[in-house]
Design an enzyme around this catalytic site. Structure first.
Site, PDB file in Angstrom:
ATOM      1  N   GLN A  72     -14.886 -14.812 -23.829  1.00 52.24           N
ATOM      2  CA  GLN A  72     -14.002 -14.318 -22.776  1.00 52.24           C
ATOM      3  C   GLN A  72     -12.704 -15.130 -22.747  1.00 52.24           C
ATOM      4  O   GLN A  72     -12.728 -16.344 -22.978  1.00 52.24           O
ATOM      5  CB  GLN A  72     -14.679 -14.436 -21.406  1.00 52.24           C
TER       6      GLN A  72
ATOM      7  N   HIS B 267     -19.280 -15.676 -23.371  1.00 48.63           N
ATOM      8  CA  HIS B 267     -19.904 -14.662 -22.517  1.00 48.63           C
ATOM      9  C   HIS B 267     -21.389 -14.571 -22.852  1.00 48.63           C
ATOM     10  O   HIS B 267     -22.231 -14.635 -21.977  1.00 48.63           O
ATOM     11  CB  HIS B 267     -19.218 -13.303 -22.713  1.00 48.63           C
TER      12      HIS B 267
ATOM     13  N   GLU C  93     -27.886 -13.739 -19.187  1.00 53.34           N
ATOM     14  CA  GLU C  93     -27.729 -13.692 -20.640  1.00 53.34           C
ATOM     15  C   GLU C  93     -29.056 -13.932 -21.361  1.00 53.34           C
ATOM     16  O   GLU C  93     -29.360 -13.273 -22.354  1.00 53.34           O
ATOM     17  CB  GLU C  93     -26.677 -14.715 -21.083  1.00 53.34           C
TER      18      GLU C  93
ATOM     19  N   LYS D 125     -31.601 -10.762 -20.479  1.00 54.41           N
ATOM     20  CA  LYS D 125     -31.174  -9.477 -21.046  1.00 54.41           C
ATOM     21  C   LYS D 125     -31.041  -9.524 -22.561  1.00 54.41           C
ATOM     22  O   LYS D 125     -31.470  -8.599 -23.268  1.00 54.41           O
ATOM     23  CB  LYS D 125     -29.856  -9.035 -20.424  1.00 54.41           C
ATOM     24  N   HIS D 126     -30.443 -10.592 -23.087  1.00 48.08           N
ATOM     25  CA  HIS D 126     -30.119 -10.649 -24.517  1.00 48.08           C
ATOM     26  C   HIS D 126     -30.989 -11.646 -25.290  1.00 48.08           C
ATOM     27  O   HIS D 126     -31.442 -11.339 -26.390  1.00 48.08           O
ATOM     28  CB  HIS D 126     -28.639 -11.009 -24.694  1.00 48.08           C
TER      29      HIS D 126
END
Length: 264
Positions: free
Chosen positions: A35, A65, A123, A126-127
Site C-alpha cells: 500500500q 497489505h 490477513e 483470510k489469506h
C-alpha cells in the site's frame, strides 16, 4: 500497453473460489500486496492509536497489505482452515510489523472465524490459512511476507529509475512499470486512486521466485473508474493528523517503526 483488471482484497470475497467451509484447491501463485500511505492516508479524517496514518511522522515507504495466494483464473481461495489468529505467535515480529505492516485505518478488520480483530488477524485468517503447502503456520506466514518485502525493495527499484516521492511530480505509468519490471524481473500490478498509486503488487511462484502478475479481463465488472490508472501517475505525500490522546510510548514506537491495473 495491455490494460487489465484484477479484484483487490479491499473488495471482499466476491471472486473467492469457494464459500467458507468448502474445500478449496491449492493456490497457483502469491501476490505481495503493498500500500502507498500517501494516497490512503490523505483521506484520513479521524485518528486512533492503531492507525499508522496517525503517527507524528508520515510514512514515506510502501507498507505491506498482505501476502495473498491466488489462482491463475483470477479467483482466489479464502478462509481455508479454521484457525484463529493468535497475537502471541507473532510477538517476536511485533516491532517490525508495527513499522512495515501497520493498519492504515481505524476500524477493526473482519475475520473468518472470530468476527472482527486486528488487521493482521484478517490477513492470516483470510489469506494465510490458504497458503499451504508453502506456508503452514502463522509465524511463518508473516515471516515469509516480510522476507519478500525486504528482499524486493520497491522503493529502491523506483529510485533506480529516478522515480521519487512528490506531490507535484507526475511519472509516466509505463516508466513506473518498466522500472519495476527491470529491477524485479517480472511485471507488477498497479492500482490507482484519483491518479495516484494506491497499491502495488509483486507476484511470486510457489517457490517464491518472481513471476508476472496475472492479467485477466474477467474482473472488470467489480471495479469503478476511480481505480483506473491514468497515463501519468503520482506518489503523493500527506500531512498526518496526530492522535492527540496517544501516549508517548506509542509514538516512540511508531517513530522508530512507515483499478484499473496496468500489467506490461
Amino acid at each position: 500497453m495491455i490494460w487489465a483488471l484484477v479484484a483487490a482484497d479491499l473488495f471482499g470475497t466476491g471472486f473467492a473460489r469457494s464459500a467458507l467451509g468448502m474445500e478449496q484447491r491449492e493456490f497457483d501463485y502469491f501476490a505481495l500486496a503493498l500500500q502507498w500511505p500517501g494516497t490512503i492516508c490523505s483521506s484520513t479524517r479521524h485518528c486512533c492509536a492503531a492507525n499508522g496514518c496517525c503517527r507524528s511522522e508520515p510514512l514515506h515507504t510502501f507498507t505491506i497489505h498482505g501476502l495473498w495466494p491466488d489462482y491463475d483464473d483470477g479467483t482466489w481461495p479464502s478462509c481455508c482452515r479454521h484457525t484463529n489468529f493468535d497475537m502471541d505467535k507473532i510477538s517476536p515480529l511485533m516491532p517490525i510489523l508495527e513499522k512495515y505492516w501497520p493498519s492504515l485505518y481505524c476500524s477493526s478488520s473482519s475475520t473468518c472465524f472470530s468476527g472482527r480483530g486486528p488487521f493482521w488477524a484478517h490477513e492470516w485468517e483470510k489469506h494465510g490459512t490458504c497458503s499451504s503447502p508453502v506456508v503452514q503456520e502463522e509465524l511463518q506466514y508473516f515471516s515469509t511476507a516480510l522476507d519478500l518485502y525486504f528482499k524486493y525493495n520497491v522503493m529502491e527499484m523506483l529510485a533506480s529509475g529516478d522515480i521519487q516521492i512528490s506531490d507535484d511530480k507526475k511519472y509516466p505509468l509505463r516508466d513506473v512499470i518498466d522500472t519495476i519490471k527491470d529491477a524485479f524481473g517480472a511485471s507488477p500490478q498497479i492500482i490507482c486512486k484519483k491518479g495516484s498509486i494506491e497499491e502495488l503488487r509483486l507476484c511470486f511462484t510457489k517457490d517464491l521466485e518472481p513471476r508476472d502478475c496475472l492479467t485477466t479481463s474477467a474482473m472488470s465488472k467489480t471495479l469503478t473508474k476511480e481505480k483506473h490508472c491514468p497515463r501519468y501517475i503520482t506518489l503523493p505525500t500527506y500531512d498526518p493528523i496526530v492522535f492527540s490522546n496517544s501516549t508517548g510510548e506509542v509514538f516512540t514506537e511508531a517513530n522508530n517503526n512507515g483499478i484499473y491495473i496496468y500489467t506490461a
